[in-house]
Scaffold this motif. Structure first.
Motif, short mmCIF file in Angstrom:
data_model
loop_
_atom_site.label_atom_id
_atom_site.label_comp_id
_atom_site.label_asym_id
_atom_site.label_seq_id
_atom_site.Cartn_x
_atom_site.Cartn_y
_atom_site.Cartn_z
N THR A 1 51.84 36.22 86.25
CA THR A 1 51.61 35.39 87.44
C THR A 1 50.76 36.13 88.45
N TYR A 2 51.05 37.42 88.63
CA TYR A 2 50.25 38.21 89.56
C TYR A 2 48.79 38.25 89.12
N TYR A 3 48.55 38.39 87.82
CA TYR A 3 47.17 38.42 87.34
C TYR A 3 46.42 37.18 87.80
N TRP A 4 47.01 35.99 87.58
CA TRP A 4 46.31 34.76 87.94
C TRP A 4 46.29 34.53 89.44
N GLU A 5 47.37 34.89 90.13
CA GLU A 5 47.37 34.82 91.59
C GLU A 5 46.24 35.66 92.17
N HIS A 6 46.08 36.85 91.63
CA HIS A 6 45.06 37.79 92.08
C HIS A 6 43.65 37.28 91.75
N ARG A 7 43.50 36.79 90.53
CA ARG A 7 42.18 36.30 90.10
C ARG A 7 41.76 35.09 90.93
N ILE A 8 42.68 34.19 91.18
CA ILE A 8 42.37 33.00 91.99
C ILE A 8 42.02 33.40 93.42
N ALA A 9 42.72 34.41 93.96
CA ALA A 9 42.44 34.87 95.32
C ALA A 9 41.02 35.40 95.46
N HIS A 10 40.44 35.87 94.37
CA HIS A 10 39.05 36.34 94.39
C HIS A 10 38.06 35.20 94.29
N ARG A 11 38.50 34.03 93.81
CA ARG A 11 37.58 32.95 93.51
C ARG A 11 37.73 31.75 94.44
N VAL A 12 38.70 31.77 95.32
CA VAL A 12 38.90 30.69 96.30
C VAL A 12 38.72 31.28 97.69
N ARG A 13 37.73 30.80 98.41
CA ARG A 13 37.35 31.49 99.64
C ARG A 13 38.47 31.53 100.68
N LEU A 14 39.25 30.46 100.79
CA LEU A 14 40.33 30.44 101.78
C LEU A 14 41.33 31.56 101.49
N LEU A 15 41.63 31.79 100.23
CA LEU A 15 42.53 32.87 99.85
C LEU A 15 41.85 34.23 99.98
N TRP A 16 40.55 34.24 99.71
CA TRP A 16 39.79 35.49 99.81
C TRP A 16 39.77 36.03 101.23
N THR A 17 39.84 35.15 102.24
CA THR A 17 39.85 35.64 103.62
C THR A 17 41.01 36.60 103.86
N GLN A 18 42.10 36.44 103.10
CA GLN A 18 43.24 37.35 103.23
C GLN A 18 43.10 38.56 102.30
N HIS A 19 42.74 38.32 101.05
CA HIS A 19 42.70 39.42 100.10
C HIS A 19 41.51 40.35 100.36
N ALA A 20 40.46 39.85 100.99
CA ALA A 20 39.30 40.70 101.29
C ALA A 20 39.68 41.88 102.17
N VAL A 21 40.73 41.73 102.97
CA VAL A 21 41.19 42.85 103.80
C VAL A 21 41.50 44.06 102.93
N HIS A 22 42.13 43.83 101.80
CA HIS A 22 42.51 44.92 100.89
C HIS A 22 41.29 45.61 100.31
N HIS A 23 40.18 44.88 100.21
CA HIS A 23 38.97 45.42 99.58
C HIS A 23 37.95 45.94 100.59
N SER A 24 38.21 45.82 101.86
CA SER A 24 37.15 46.03 102.85
C SER A 24 36.87 47.49 103.19
N SER A 25 37.70 48.41 102.75
CA SER A 25 37.48 49.82 103.08
C SER A 25 36.43 50.44 102.15
N ARG A 26 35.53 51.23 102.75
CA ARG A 26 34.56 51.99 101.95
C ARG A 26 35.20 53.25 101.37
N ASP A 27 36.37 53.63 101.90
CA ASP A 27 37.11 54.76 101.35
C ASP A 27 38.09 54.24 100.31
N TYR A 28 38.51 55.12 99.42
CA TYR A 28 39.50 54.74 98.40
C TYR A 28 40.52 55.85 98.30
N ASN A 29 41.67 55.63 98.92
CA ASN A 29 42.75 56.61 98.88
C ASN A 29 44.08 55.86 98.87
N ILE A 30 45.16 56.60 98.84
CA ILE A 30 46.47 56.00 98.66
C ILE A 30 46.85 55.06 99.81
#
Length: 280
Positions: free
Chosen positions: A100-129
């Motif tokens: 379920t998480y796989y599809w929830e996650h994949r849909i969040a990348h492909r539906v802009r309304l959901l992406w407005t929330q998940h993009a926060v997780h991806h917005s850092s140029r750094d990658y650390n814990i």
């Protein structure tokens, strides 16, 4: 095992992964210090990531608590069929939550309304814990909706919530560059190498490796990409702010502008539910 014991176990596992994450963070900071890479911007980026927990936890303790309370009532009063809570069924619940998480996650990348929330997780140029706790304020709402079918199947809310916690807890240790490739485990499990790909904004890495615990789902559904050269992290757009409020709501101003520009119902639907970057 009773459902309440399962969710307690899930919380304990979550605490273990938080301790592992804390140990990785100490090593990451020490490594950056020895290499002379520990700049003021690095600290600001970490603080910006950690700051996302403020609105996230505020909504968790209010809206999400109320929704889960309603879910318990719904499960008790409406869903009259309940699956056993023996270990084979609990393992099945964890696997189903991971799928379920796989599809929830994949849909969040492909539906802009959901992406407005998940993009926060991806917005850092750094990658650390610390990136592991960088969440959009309403991400848990979409997760709640996506996992409702598990309750309808007959899993108790405690089992569903415990499974979700386990899937999320596992991913804490993935957000690091300290750990290289892990040999045969790379074929089955999601690993730091696979998740670095997921956070890359290079064309070859975009929308790949959505898995939570297992990478098998990506291999099965055609979204797998092996890590080759080091990814460039962050969004494809030039977002590079450490202002907490801008980080929390980074995608909302552009969405609001596009909503106001919509000239038809079809265009409005596309702006809201089409993929990021959709144009009429």
């Amino acid at each position: 095992m009773i459902p309440e014991s399962f969710i307690t176990l899930a919380m304990q596992v979550d605490e273990v992964f938080l301790l592992i994450g804390g140990a990785i963070l100490v090593i990451e900071i020490a490594e950056a210090w020895f290499k002379g890479n520990l700049k003021g911007k690095t600290w600001l980026e970490m603080l910006a990531s950690a700051s996302t927990q403020v609105p996230y936890l505020l909504l968790e303790t209010t809206m999400m608590t109320a929704l889960y309370f309603g879910l318990y009532i719904f499960s008790a009063e409406i869903v009259t069929w309940h699956l056993p809570t023996s270990w084979p069924w609990l393992i099945a619940a964890i696997l189903l939550a991971d799928l379920t998480y796989y599809w929830e996650h994949r849909i969040a990348h492909r539906v802009r309304l959901l992406w407005t929330q998940h993009a926060v997780h991806h917005s850092s140029r750094d990658y650390n814990i610390v990136t592991a706790v960088r969440f959009g304020p309403l991400e848990s709402l979409w997760s709640f909706i996506a996992h409702l079918p598990m309750v309808l199947v007959g899993f108790s809310p405690d089992v569903v919530l415990g499974s979700v916690i386990l899937v999320q807890a596992y991913q804490t240790w993935l957000h690091t560059e300290l750990i290289g490739k892990l040999g045969p485990l790379e074929w089955v499990l999601n690993t730091p190498s696979h998740h670095r790909v997921h956070h890359g904004c290079d064309a070859k890495y975009l929308d790949k490796n959505y898995g939570g615990i297992l990478i098998l789902w990506d291999r099965l559904f055609g979204s797998f990409q092996v890590e080759e050269e080091r990814p460039r992290y962050g969004l494809t757009t030039d977002f590079d702010s450490q202002n907490p409020v801008k980080v929390w709501f980074s995608e909302m101003p552009a969405l609001w502008r596009d909503i106001k520009r919509a000239k038809s119902a079809r265009e409005l639907r596309g702006r809201l539910f089409g993929p990021p970057g959709w144009k009429p």
